[in-house]
Design an enzyme around this catalytic site. Structure first.
Site, PDB file in Angstrom:
ATOM      1  N   ARG A  59     -10.439  10.977 -19.221  1.00 18.58           N
ATOM      2  CA  ARG A  59     -11.533  11.832 -18.706  1.00 18.58           C
ATOM      3  C   ARG A  59     -12.908  11.966 -19.782  1.00 18.58           C
ATOM      4  NH1 ARG A  59      -9.419  17.601 -16.784  1.00 18.58           N
ATOM      5  NH2 ARG A  59     -11.647  17.796 -16.142  1.00 18.58           N
TER       6      ARG A  59
ATOM      7  N   HIS B 143      -4.493  21.081  -9.762  1.00 16.16           N
ATOM      8  CA  HIS B 143      -3.940  22.382  -9.088  1.00 16.16           C
ATOM      9  C   HIS B 143      -4.932  22.603  -7.980  1.00 16.16           C
ATOM     10  CE1 HIS B 143      -7.778  24.119 -11.490  1.00 16.16           C
ATOM     11  NE2 HIS B 143      -7.897  22.770 -11.758  1.00 16.16           N
ATOM     12  N   ARG B 144      -6.217  22.168  -7.891  1.00 14.90           N
ATOM     13  CA  ARG B 144      -7.011  22.209  -6.661  1.00 14.90           C
ATOM     14  C   ARG B 144      -6.514  21.661  -5.501  1.00 14.90           C
ATOM     15  NH1 ARG B 144     -10.002  26.072  -8.651  1.00 14.90           N
ATOM     16  NH2 ARG B 144     -10.926  26.059 -10.316  1.00 14.90           N
TER      17      ARG B 144
ATOM     18  N   LYS C 228      -1.886  25.704 -13.904  1.00 14.79           N
ATOM     19  CA  LYS C 228      -3.180  25.313 -14.689  1.00 14.79           C
ATOM     20  C   LYS C 228      -4.174  26.458 -14.646  1.00 14.79           C
ATOM     21  CE  LYS C 228      -6.976  22.023 -14.971  1.00 14.79           C
ATOM     22  NZ  LYS C 228      -7.085  22.092 -16.499  1.00 14.79           N
TER      23      LYS C 228
ATOM     24  N   ASP D  10      -4.440  26.651 -18.913  1.00 16.00           N
ATOM     25  CA  ASP D  10      -5.927  26.305 -19.324  1.00 16.00           C
ATOM     26  C   ASP D  10      -6.419  27.539 -20.210  1.00 16.00           C
ATOM     27  OD1 ASP D  10      -6.255  24.188 -18.003  1.00 16.00           O
ATOM     28  OD2 ASP D  10      -8.056  24.829 -17.139  1.00 16.00           O
TER      29      ASP D  10
ATOM     30  N   ARG E 264     -11.219  13.211  -7.601  1.00 17.71           N
ATOM     31  CA  ARG E 264     -11.083  14.437  -6.309  1.00 17.71           C
ATOM     32  C   ARG E 264     -11.850  13.812  -5.164  1.00 17.71           C
ATOM     33  NH1 ARG E 264     -11.930  20.213  -9.426  1.00 17.71           N
ATOM     34  NH2 ARG E 264      -9.612  20.349 -10.228  1.00 17.71           N
TER      35      ARG E 264
ATOM     36  N   ASP F  88     -16.207  22.457  -7.409  1.00 20.14           N
ATOM     37  CA  ASP F  88     -14.955  22.722  -7.367  1.00 20.14           C
ATOM     38  C   ASP F  88     -14.331  23.362  -5.587  1.00 20.14           C
ATOM     39  OD1 ASP F  88     -14.336  21.838  -9.835  1.00 20.14           O
ATOM     40  OD2 ASP F  88     -14.190  24.019 -10.743  1.00 20.14           O
TER      41      ASP F  88
ATOM     42  N   ASN G 105      -4.490  19.388 -20.259  1.00 18.01           N
ATOM     43  CA  ASN G 105      -5.559  18.556 -19.315  1.00 18.01           C
ATOM     44  C   ASN G 105      -6.636  19.749 -19.145  1.00 18.01           C
ATOM     45  OD1 ASN G 105      -6.665  16.733 -17.797  1.00 18.01           O
ATOM     46  ND2 ASN G 105      -5.295  17.101 -15.955  1.00 18.01           N
TER      47      ASN G 105
ATOM     48  N   LYS H  13     -11.093  32.051 -14.725  1.00 18.09           N
ATOM     49  CA  LYS H  13     -10.696  31.035 -15.797  1.00 18.09           C
ATOM     50  C   LYS H  13     -12.061  30.659 -16.381  1.00 18.09           C
ATOM     51  CE  LYS H  13     -11.019  26.643 -15.587  1.00 18.09           C
ATOM     52  NZ  LYS H  13     -10.943  25.076 -15.251  1.00 18.09           N
ATOM     53  N   SER H  14     -13.058  30.374 -15.829  1.00 17.92           N
ATOM     54  CA  SER H  14     -14.403  29.980 -16.415  1.00 17.92           C
ATOM     55  C   SER H  14     -14.783  31.187 -17.303  1.00 17.92           C
ATOM     56  CB  SER H  14     -15.230  29.761 -15.269  1.00 17.92           C
ATOM     57  OG  SER H  14     -14.827  28.507 -14.624  1.00 17.92           O
TER      58      SER H  14
ATOM     59  N   LYS I  81     -12.626  14.526 -12.719  1.00 16.99           N
ATOM     60  CA  LYS I  81     -12.019  15.869 -12.947  1.00 16.99           C
ATOM     61  C   LYS I  81     -10.497  15.589 -13.120  1.00 16.99           C
ATOM     62  CE  LYS I  81     -15.420  18.759 -11.531  1.00 16.99           C
ATOM     63  NZ  LYS I  81     -15.950  19.971 -12.221  1.00 16.99           N
ATOM     64  N   GLU I  82      -9.769  16.546 -12.719  1.00 13.95           N
ATOM     65  CA  GLU I  82      -8.212  16.238 -13.069  1.00 13.95           C
ATOM     66  C   GLU I  82      -7.643  15.203 -12.538  1.00 13.95           C
ATOM     67  OE1 GLU I  82      -8.811  20.830 -14.001  1.00 13.95           O
ATOM     68  OE2 GLU I  82      -9.902  19.201 -12.759  1.00 13.95           O
TER      69      GLU I  82
ATOM     70  N   GLY J  84     -10.214  20.753 -19.138  1.00 13.56           N
ATOM     71  CA  GLY J  84     -11.537  20.274 -19.564  1.00 13.56           C
ATOM     72  C   GLY J  84     -12.592  21.351 -20.010  1.00 13.56           C
TER      73      GLY J  84
END
Length: 428
Positions: free
Chosen positions: A125, A386-387, A412, A51, A346, A315, A95, A24-25, A342-343, A97
């Site tokens: 956020r 998601h994490r 996500k 995302d 965390r 993460d 959502n 993703k990144s 974060k989302e 970021g």
């Protein structure tokens, strides 16, 4: 997918080989660089997820055409040469970021009015530090929610250049967004970092992706200062995206928890993604790690708790926390105060759910201390994160009765996560 999923324990040690979807990144960074390039770029191995979809949709709304292959993993981007074709746009970024932070900086290059908004959690956020940095650089930008939160409104007249200072302890994504916009500014841009920069591997990733698209930033060795002369647009190219190291971490952790081995193909310790360093932490906890040129294999072993500063791989905190439940002795994680933004929070959310599973958890100012106790079944809230879902599902590979609520939230970044986890664990 149903409203919840109960994880079936692995019937025995794992013997899995997995190739996770694209990073993703890297996908979202490559999309921004390609969007600002002269010419047409082709991105292969792209991630298909919520995302990346909001990034692609937003670029299209900005007049930057992104065409997708049938399966979505190949993207053809017609770059705008450092410009933003649309003179007005309403961007909904869910959502994500990375999307809102990268695009807030990108639209500052345009000439028009742009508004970026998302789901209710996104309005909690903070993004004020990024907006303030853009104001320092001469951009008319403002946050429309209390506490410096989205929606963000940008009246773009191009990025003139100048000097800005950014706090380093909040989010490296602010800096990455600025860095990707800097080369196409009208004049020289200098960014100074105030204090310790969090998640430095992500900033180095940004610089490497930018370099691949033909631009370089003059960066201090310790990433405390960045300079660009401006006026140097990106060059279009064909670009292959690595598998996602964050997604890979769940399979490596699965082997640590359930025993056996998990091999992730397409990644090595030379990856652009700093999150591959999670295998070093698993090794420190007692696993064996086999590092090859095109793969990394983790084999489970007798686990021990560790004390670790995870600032560079924040993460991965939830992944390591899930493994910590099966270790001998406590695990202390520090250096991740920014994970509260974060989302979800965390640190607080993770502490709550680990306690449900029977662990003793102490929240720290910048992390948490996890002491394993007698584990017990639990229904796990995922907080639309998601994490939280992907990491705590791993506990169910060894502990019966772990139920994950709202498993859809993994879309996500990894829509097929539970199917792939079941195949790897031998429960499909």
């Amino acid at each position: 997918m149903t409203d919840s999923i109960t994880i079936t324990p692995a019937p025995g040690p794992l013997n899995a080989t997995v190739t996770p979807p694209g990073s993703k990144s890297i996908t979202n960074r490559a999309l921004v660089c390609a969007a600002l390039a002269d010419g047409t770029s082709t991105l292969t191995g792209a991630l298909v997820s919520d995302d990346t979809r909001v990034m692609i949709d937003s670029l299209n709304r900005l007049g930057i055409v992104v065409e997708e292959s049938a399966d979505g993993t190949t993207l053809v981007v017609t770059g705008a040469g450092g410009n933003v074709p649309a003179d007005a746009a309403e961007l909904f970024i869910g959502n994500s970021g990375t999307t809102i932070r990268f695009l807030t900086a990108l639209v500052a290059l345009g000439h028009g009015t742009y508004r970026l908004d998302g789901v209710p959690r996104m309005r909690e956020r903070p993004i004020g530090d990024l907006v303030e940095a853009l104001v320092q650089l001469g951009v008319d930008a403002q946050c429309q929610s209390p506490g410096g939160c989205p929606p963000v409104l940008v009246h773009g007249t191009g990025l003139p250049g100048g000097r800005a200072t950014v706090r380093g302890n909040i989010s490296s994504q602010y800096l990455s967004g600025l860095l990707m916009a800097m080369p196409t500014a009208a004049g020289e841009v200098e960014i100074a970092i105030d204090g310790q920069l969090v998640s430095q591997p992500y900033v180095r990733m940004t610089l490497e992706v930018m370099k691949s698209f033909g631009t370089t930033i003059d960066a201090a060795d310790d990433l405390s200062l960045f300079r660009s002369p401006g006026g140097t647009p990106y060059q279009a190219r064909e670009y292959a995206i690595e598998p996602d190291a964050s997604a890979a971490s769940y399979f490596w952790a699965a082997a640590a928890i359930a025993g056996g081995s998990a091999t992730v193909s397409g990644l090595s310790t030379n990856s652009l993604q700093g999150d591959v360093a999670v295998v070093d932490l698993l090794e420190h906890m007692g696993c064996e790690v086999d590092r090859q040129a095109e793969s990394i294999c983790v084999t489970g072993g007798k686990l021990q708790g560790i004390s670790v500063d995870m600032n560079a791989v924040s993460d991965m905190v939830q992944t390591v926390a899930a493994v910590a439940l099966f270790a001998e002795g406590p695990t202390e994680i520090t250096g991740v105060a920014h994970n509260r933004h974060k989302e979800t929070d965390r640190i607080g959310a993770l502490a709550t759910e680990l306690r449900k599973l029977g662990a003793e958890v102490e929240e720290l100012a910048d992390g948490l201390r996890i002491t394993p106790k007698s584990l017990k079944p639990a229904v796990i809230e995922t907080y639309d994160d998601h994490r939280m879902a992907m990491s705590l599902a791993l506990v169910g590979l060894r502990l019966p009765g772990v139920e994950i609520l709202d498993p859809r939230c993994t879309a996500k970044t990894y829509p097929n996560y539970f199917q792939d986890l079941c195949r790897a664990a031998g429960t499909a």
